[in-house]
Every structure is written in structure tokens, then in C-alpha cells.
Design an enzyme around this catalytic site. Sequence first.
Site: not given
Length: 139
Positions: A20, A64, A66, A92, A95, A113
Site C-alpha cells: 500500500c 487491514h 489486524e 477501525c 477490525c 487515526y
Amino acid sequence: MKKDPLYMRMARVWAENSYCKRRQVGALLVKNQMIISDGYNGTPSGFENNCEDEYNQSKPYVLHAEANAITKVARSNNSSEGATLYVTASPCIECSKLIIQSGIKRVVYGEVYRLTDGIDLLRRAGIEVEYLPLEENKQ
């Protein structure tokens, strides 16, 4: 805990495996001072290694870090029950639901975040949450 900074540094290094471009995130699952799983954000197995579309937006099927660590341990003979998750960015809400359901009892994260709903949900579920800024772990 004494080894938290070490595991966070390792999660940060593991994040470098991610293809990413916008954000690289790494995660380690630790139980009884043993790493039982790891993960980084990226596309599902067998997919192209591009996380972003032509508009530089994350593709909707990117996993993600996690989620990758939790699904990886699910395919092993290990159990995440009572484990600690070290992740370079705060989880998030999606997750966080996986973390709760997998029996993880503690989450240590290194970057905040913009949305806090994941952290709020973890705390509501009685999971110990600790912020350990990544800057404090650099050596």
C-alpha cells in the site's frame, strides 16, 4: 509492559511488507511472550498487489493488518484468546469487532487515526487499550 516498545518496533518493521502506498500498517499478535501471528495491510491472497485505485483511493477489498493477523491465526493451531495485539495504527471499528470476537484482551497501538470509534468500541468491550506513540519506539 516491558516488551511493548520492542513489539511495536517489530510491528512497524512488519508494516514495510505492505504494498500500500498511502499507508503501511503492521500488526503482531503476542501470547505468552511469543508471536503467534502477524499481518500487514494489503489485498487478499491471489490478488494483485495494488491497494489503491487510479484515484489513489484504497480498494474496497483491501484487508487491514489486524484482520490479516486474526485470520492468519485462525488458520493455525494457535488461539488468540487472551493475546495482545500490537498494531502501528489504531484499529477501525470493523477490525475492533474482529478483535473483540477473537478473544484478544489487550491492544497496543502506535498512531492515532482520525476516527476513534474503533478504540471506543474496544474500551466498551472491556479490552485494555494502550497508546504507545511510534516516535517513542524509534531507535
